[in-house]
Design an enzyme around this catalytic site. Structure first.
Site, PDB file in Angstrom:
ATOM      1  N   TYR A  10       8.089 -16.444 -20.560  1.00 28.55           N
ATOM      2  CA  TYR A  10       9.254 -16.035 -19.488  1.00 28.55           C
ATOM      3  C   TYR A  10      10.005 -17.225 -18.959  1.00 28.55           C
ATOM      4  N   SER A 123       1.192 -22.886  -8.972  1.00 30.42           N
ATOM      5  CA  SER A 123       1.822 -21.319  -8.269  1.00 30.42           C
ATOM      6  C   SER A 123       1.367 -21.498  -6.816  1.00 30.42           C
ATOM      7  N   TYR A 147      -7.909 -16.568 -11.366  1.00 33.83           N
ATOM      8  CA  TYR A 147      -6.307 -17.264 -11.716  1.00 33.83           C
ATOM      9  C   TYR A 147      -5.878 -18.478 -10.820  1.00 33.83           C
ATOM     10  N   LYS A 151      -5.837 -22.489 -11.291  1.00 35.30           N
ATOM     11  CA  LYS A 151      -4.573 -23.559 -10.703  1.00 35.30           C
ATOM     12  C   LYS A 151      -4.984 -24.639  -9.873  1.00 35.30           C
ATOM     13  N   TYR A 175       5.202 -22.737  -8.056  1.00 32.56           N
ATOM     14  CA  TYR A 175       6.328 -21.507  -8.123  1.00 32.56           C
ATOM     15  C   TYR A 175       6.069 -20.610  -7.131  1.00 32.56           C
ATOM     16  N   PHE A 176       7.255 -20.080  -6.464  1.00 30.24           N
ATOM     17  CA  PHE A 176       6.890 -18.918  -5.442  1.00 30.24           C
ATOM     18  C   PHE A 176       7.084 -17.594  -6.656  1.00 30.24           C
ATOM     19  N   ASN A 196       2.669  -5.491 -13.266  1.00 30.07           N
ATOM     20  CA  ASN A 196       1.762  -5.736 -12.262  1.00 30.07           C
ATOM     21  C   ASN A 196       2.897  -5.932 -11.046  1.00 30.07           C
ATOM     22  N   LEU A 198       6.550  -6.884  -8.846  1.00 26.74           N
ATOM     23  CA  LEU A 198       7.572  -5.751  -8.448  1.00 26.74           C
ATOM     24  C   LEU A 198       8.689  -5.675  -9.167  1.00 26.74           C
ATOM     25  N   ARG A 229       7.936 -11.566   0.344  1.00 30.12           N
ATOM     26  CA  ARG A 229       7.819 -12.652  -0.698  1.00 30.12           C
ATOM     27  C   ARG A 229       9.169 -13.809  -0.823  1.00 30.12           C
ATOM     28  N   ARG A 289      -2.513  -3.355  -1.537  1.00 30.56           N
ATOM     29  CA  ARG A 289      -3.016  -3.490  -2.877  1.00 30.56           C
ATOM     30  C   ARG A 289      -4.065  -4.943  -2.391  1.00 30.56           C
ATOM     31  N   PRO A 290      -5.139  -4.595  -2.804  1.00 32.80           N
ATOM     32  CA  PRO A 290      -6.455  -5.634  -2.470  1.00 32.80           C
ATOM     33  C   PRO A 290      -5.953  -7.045  -2.890  1.00 32.80           C
TER      34      PRO A 290
HETATM   35  P1  NAD Z   1       4.124 -15.967 -20.034  1.00 33.82           P
HETATM   36  O1  NAD Z   1       3.116 -15.534 -20.212  1.00 33.82           O
HETATM   37  O2  NAD Z   1       5.524 -15.305 -19.946  1.00 33.82           O
HETATM   38  O3  NAD Z   1       4.410 -17.445 -20.654  1.00 33.82           O
HETATM   39  C1  NAD Z   1       2.934 -18.224 -21.071  1.00 33.82           C
HETATM   40  C2  NAD Z   1       3.142 -18.613 -22.475  1.00 33.82           C
HETATM   41  O4  NAD Z   1       1.846 -19.481 -22.769  1.00 33.82           O
HETATM   42  C3  NAD Z   1       3.037 -17.396 -23.408  1.00 33.82           C
HETATM   43  O5  NAD Z   1       4.056 -17.719 -24.459  1.00 33.82           O
HETATM   44  C4  NAD Z   1       1.750 -17.394 -23.956  1.00 33.82           C
HETATM   45  O6  NAD Z   1       2.020 -16.854 -25.348  1.00 33.82           O
HETATM   46  C5  NAD Z   1       1.423 -18.792 -24.166  1.00 33.82           C
HETATM   47  N1  NAD Z   1       0.063 -19.174 -24.007  1.00 33.82           N
HETATM   48  C6  NAD Z   1      -1.043 -18.474 -23.215  1.00 33.82           C
HETATM   49  N2  NAD Z   1      -2.151 -19.483 -23.634  1.00 33.82           N
HETATM   50  C7  NAD Z   1      -2.006 -20.329 -24.420  1.00 33.82           C
HETATM   51  C8  NAD Z   1      -2.657 -21.088 -25.377  1.00 33.82           C
HETATM   52  N3  NAD Z   1      -4.065 -21.008 -24.835  1.00 33.82           N
HETATM   53  N4  NAD Z   1      -2.211 -22.001 -26.101  1.00 33.82           N
HETATM   54  C9  NAD Z   1      -0.829 -21.704 -26.423  1.00 33.82           C
HETATM   55  N5  NAD Z   1      -0.178 -21.086 -25.814  1.00 33.82           N
HETATM   56  C10 NAD Z   1      -0.382 -20.218 -24.896  1.00 33.82           C
HETATM   57  O7  NAD Z   1       4.069 -16.641 -18.128  1.00 33.82           O
HETATM   58  P2  NAD Z   1       5.236 -17.223 -17.416  1.00 33.82           P
HETATM   59  O8  NAD Z   1       5.516 -16.381 -16.417  1.00 33.82           O
HETATM   60  O9  NAD Z   1       6.216 -17.881 -18.258  1.00 33.82           O
HETATM   61  O10 NAD Z   1       4.306 -18.145 -16.946  1.00 33.82           O
HETATM   62  C11 NAD Z   1       4.473 -19.816 -17.161  1.00 33.82           C
HETATM   63  C12 NAD Z   1       3.354 -20.597 -16.565  1.00 33.82           C
HETATM   64  O11 NAD Z   1       3.698 -20.562 -15.015  1.00 33.82           O
HETATM   65  C13 NAD Z   1       2.008 -19.912 -16.313  1.00 33.82           C
HETATM   66  O12 NAD Z   1       1.053 -21.169 -16.456  1.00 33.82           O
HETATM   67  C14 NAD Z   1       1.812 -19.360 -14.998  1.00 33.82           C
HETATM   68  O13 NAD Z   1       0.464 -19.324 -14.427  1.00 33.82           O
HETATM   69  C15 NAD Z   1       2.804 -20.009 -14.056  1.00 33.82           C
HETATM   70  N6  NAD Z   1       3.204 -19.308 -13.023  1.00 33.82           N
HETATM   71  C16 NAD Z   1       3.895 -18.166 -13.286  1.00 33.82           C
HETATM   72  C17 NAD Z   1       4.288 -17.120 -12.312  1.00 33.82           C
HETATM   73  C18 NAD Z   1       5.163 -16.057 -12.464  1.00 33.82           C
HETATM   74  O14 NAD Z   1       5.195 -15.271 -11.684  1.00 33.82           O
HETATM   75  N7  NAD Z   1       5.772 -15.863 -13.854  1.00 33.82           N
HETATM   76  C19 NAD Z   1       3.970 -17.774 -11.081  1.00 33.82           C
HETATM   77  C20 NAD Z   1       3.472 -18.992 -10.643  1.00 33.82           C
HETATM   78  C21 NAD Z   1       2.988 -19.758 -11.557  1.00 33.82           C
HETATM   79  C1  UD1 Z   2       1.469 -11.991  -7.735  1.00 35.09           C
HETATM   80  C2  UD1 Z   2      -0.119 -12.427  -7.676  1.00 35.09           C
HETATM   81  C3  UD1 Z   2       0.284 -14.122  -7.590  1.00 35.09           C
HETATM   82  C4  UD1 Z   2       1.207 -14.591  -8.660  1.00 35.09           C
HETATM   83  C5  UD1 Z   2       2.434 -14.028  -8.247  1.00 35.09           C
HETATM   84  C6  UD1 Z   2       3.491 -14.441  -9.121  1.00 35.09           C
HETATM   85  C7  UD1 Z   2      -1.271 -10.571  -7.240  1.00 35.09           C
HETATM   86  C8  UD1 Z   2      -2.541 -10.379  -6.156  1.00 35.09           C
HETATM   87  N1  UD1 Z   2      -0.616 -11.960  -6.813  1.00 35.09           N
HETATM   88  O1  UD1 Z   2       1.801 -12.027  -6.237  1.00 35.09           O
HETATM   89  O2  UD1 Z   2      -1.132 -14.762  -7.914  1.00 35.09           O
HETATM   90  O3  UD1 Z   2       1.127 -15.940  -8.306  1.00 35.09           O
HETATM   91  O4  UD1 Z   2       2.342 -12.509  -8.698  1.00 35.09           O
HETATM   92  O5  UD1 Z   2       3.528 -13.892 -10.346  1.00 35.09           O
HETATM   93  O6  UD1 Z   2      -1.187 -10.160  -8.080  1.00 35.09           O
HETATM   94  N2  UD1 Z   2       4.436  -4.547  -4.684  1.00 35.09           N
HETATM   95  C9  UD1 Z   2       4.575  -3.145  -4.705  1.00 35.09           C
HETATM   96  N3  UD1 Z   2       4.489  -2.181  -5.639  1.00 35.09           N
HETATM   97  C10 UD1 Z   2       4.254  -2.767  -6.967  1.00 35.09           C
HETATM   98  C11 UD1 Z   2       4.036  -4.239  -7.320  1.00 35.09           C
HETATM   99  C12 UD1 Z   2       4.293  -5.147  -6.180  1.00 35.09           C
HETATM  100  O7  UD1 Z   2       4.636  -2.840  -3.543  1.00 35.09           O
HETATM  101  O8  UD1 Z   2       4.088  -1.801  -7.784  1.00 35.09           O
HETATM  102  C13 UD1 Z   2       4.490  -5.555  -3.714  1.00 35.09           C
HETATM  103  C14 UD1 Z   2       3.447  -6.375  -3.399  1.00 35.09           C
HETATM  104  O9  UD1 Z   2       2.346  -5.705  -2.454  1.00 35.09           O
HETATM  105  C15 UD1 Z   2       3.898  -7.263  -2.773  1.00 35.09           C
HETATM  106  C16 UD1 Z   2       5.256  -7.548  -3.516  1.00 35.09           C
HETATM  107  O10 UD1 Z   2       5.426  -6.386  -4.033  1.00 35.09           O
HETATM  108  O11 UD1 Z   2       4.040  -7.239  -1.360  1.00 35.09           O
HETATM  109  C17 UD1 Z   2       5.208  -8.770  -4.727  1.00 35.09           C
HETATM  110  O12 UD1 Z   2       4.241  -8.433  -5.500  1.00 35.09           O
HETATM  111  P1  UD1 Z   2       4.302  -9.190  -6.898  1.00 35.09           P
HETATM  112  O13 UD1 Z   2       5.528  -9.026  -7.803  1.00 35.09           O
HETATM  113  O14 UD1 Z   2       3.064  -8.544  -7.568  1.00 35.09           O
HETATM  114  O15 UD1 Z   2       3.914 -10.691  -6.561  1.00 35.09           O
HETATM  115  P2  UD1 Z   2       2.891 -11.383  -5.570  1.00 35.09           P
HETATM  116  O16 UD1 Z   2       1.795 -10.437  -4.888  1.00 35.09           O
HETATM  117  O17 UD1 Z   2       3.536 -12.180  -4.673  1.00 35.09           O
END
Ligand code: NAD
Ligand code: UD1
Length: 336
Positions: A10, A123, A147, A151, A175-176, A196, A198, A229, A289-290
């Site tokens: 993504y 993160s 997870y 990090k 990242y937020f 998972n 929102l 958030r 959510r826990p």
């Molecule tokens: P994503 O799952 O869409 O992208 C991760 C990519 O890494 C995928 O293309 C997957 O195929 C690849 N990958 C996973 N494990 C691998 C491995 N062992 N070897 C090679 N490729 C591998 O996730 P994203 O949302 O794009 O997130 C990217 C990074 O940002 C991650 O490290 C994630 O933890 C971090 N991050 C994401 C969020 C979020 O909400 N999306 C928030 C904070 C941090």
């Molecule tokens: C989640 C992850 C966090 C990660 C972040 C970004 C958990 C506990 N935390 O955070 O580690 O860095 O995503 O990817 O999973 N909500 C609802 N209904 C839903 C989904 C979410 O009410 O179906 C609420 C949640 O309670 C929260 C808000 O929406 O208040 C955002 O949720 P979400 O998008 O899952 O992100 P985070 O909880 O911030």
């Protein structure tokens, strides 16, 4: 040549698009364990530029060394990793293996190739339960799940590495909540199974793929009782990586938040998405959510000062772009 691990995912695909648009060349190293080739094909189509693709796992050190040498890469942006919090509680070893050992192998490969310039995806989860808001980079760190701990461990590994050899050039980006999609509607977030997070869940309710949203808790100490958030548009986030790369023109190890600094509640997101889509989003209030915190938002001033970067896109734009992606690709990359 920029080496992008997890570049098909993504955030990675949006960053590849910005890199190519800025005139950089890109090698993507991805195992496709959570993504599709189609995302990269579309980035090529949007930019009219090719991406070099190496399919592989970051735990395969020789494969990384081979790619780094073959393509004479000058920097690494490291997105590859697993990111589902709930899954990490059930399968901690898979998370430590993929995220921690994978990053260790990547760093070892870089060191052996004499490449020491890295941007790492961390993160806001490393702040644990916020002791004060907005969250500044010096806020105490903790983890509430494997997870988040992966990090934290990687951040510490990077600091140790820099202490041992201060010629490294390392940017740790916290990242937020990344949401939204590219304005073309061609690339976006494609969660497997029930989302998972929102925003993708809300998008699937709006399009009728899910019946209703469950709002996890309306008794938080926030203005409307639902969790708050710091949602950040994925294109703003992607651009932050280019700014971080620009800053890595000298040895250093710095950490910065990437967020907007604004907290929005779950109900704010629902209202904005209704406005963006013209659809109503049925919801039901449910218990907390826990593991969730009440509020989490950044102080974005360090990124502004240090990277000369600030998020520009507002919540409505995030929803409009997420909705365009959802309507044009109701089943994600498997639509075509
Ligand atoms: P994503 O799952 O869409 O992208 C991760 C990519 O890494 C995928 O293309 C997957 O195929 C690849 N990958 C996973 N494990 C691998 C491995 N062992 N070897 C090679 N490729 C591998 O996730 P994203 O949302 O794009 O997130 C990217 C990074 O940002 C991650 O490290 C994630 O933890 C971090 N991050 C994401 C969020 C979020 O909400 N999306 C928030 C904070 C941090
Ligand atoms: C989640 C992850 C966090 C990660 C972040 C970004 C958990 C506990 N935390 O955070 O580690 O860095 O995503 O990817 O999973 N909500 C609802 N209904 C839903 C989904 C979410 O009410 O179906 C609420 C949640 O309670 C929260 C808000 O929406 O208040 C955002 O949720 P979400 O998008 O899952 O992100 P985070 O909880 O911030």
């Amino acid at each position: 040549m920029i080496f992008v691990t997890g570049g098909a995912g993504y955030i990675g695909s949006h960053t590849c698009l910005e890199l190519l648009t800025a005139g950089q060349e890109v090698v993507v190293f991805d195992s496709f364990c959570n993504s599709h080739r189609e995302s990269l094909r579309r980035v090529e189509e949007l930019t009219g530029k090719p991406i070099i693709l190496v399919e592989g796992d970051i735990r395969d050190q020789p494969a990384i060394e081979n790619a780094l040498r073959t393509y004479k890469c000058s920097a690494v942006i490291h997105f590859a990793g697993l990111k589902a919090v709930g899954e990490s509680v059930e399968q901690p070893l898979a998370y430590y293996d993929n995220n921690v050992i994978g990053t260790h192998r990547l760093l070892a490969a870089m060191a052996s190739c004499g490449l020491r310039r890295l941007v790492f995806s961390s993160s806001a989860t490393v702040y644990g339960e916020p002791q004060h808001l907005p969250l500044t980079e010096d806020h105490p760190l903790s983890a509430t799940n494997p997870y988040g701990r992966s990090k934290l461990i990687i951040e510490e590994m990077l600091h140790d590495l820099y202490r041992s050899d201060p010629t490294w050039q390392i940017a740790i980006l916290r990242y937020f909540n990344p949401v939204g999609a590219h304005s073309s509607g061609r690339i976006g977030e494609d969660p497997q199974g029930i989302p998972n997070n929102l925003m993708p869940f809300v998008a699937q309710v709006a399009i009728g793929r899910r019946e209703q949203l469950m709002i996890w808790g309306n008794d938080y100490p926030t203005p409307d009782g639902t969790g708050m958030r710091d949602y950040i548009h994925v294109v703003d986030l992607a651009r932050g990586h280019l700014k971080a790369l620009e800053c890595l023109d000298r040895p250093q190890c710095f950490t910065t938040n990437l967020g907007t600094g604004i907290g929005y509640s779950v109900l704010d997101v629902v209202k904005s998405f209704e406005q963006a889509s013209g659809r109503s989003i049925p919801y039901q209030l449910a218990p907390r959510r826990p593991g969730d915190v009440a509020s989490c938002y950044s102080d974005p001033s360090k990124a502004k000062q240090y990277l000369n970067w600030a998020a520009e896109k507002d919540l409505l734009t995030m929803c409009v772009d997420a909705w365009r992606w959802q309507t044009q690709n109701p089943n994600g990359y498997q639509t075509e």
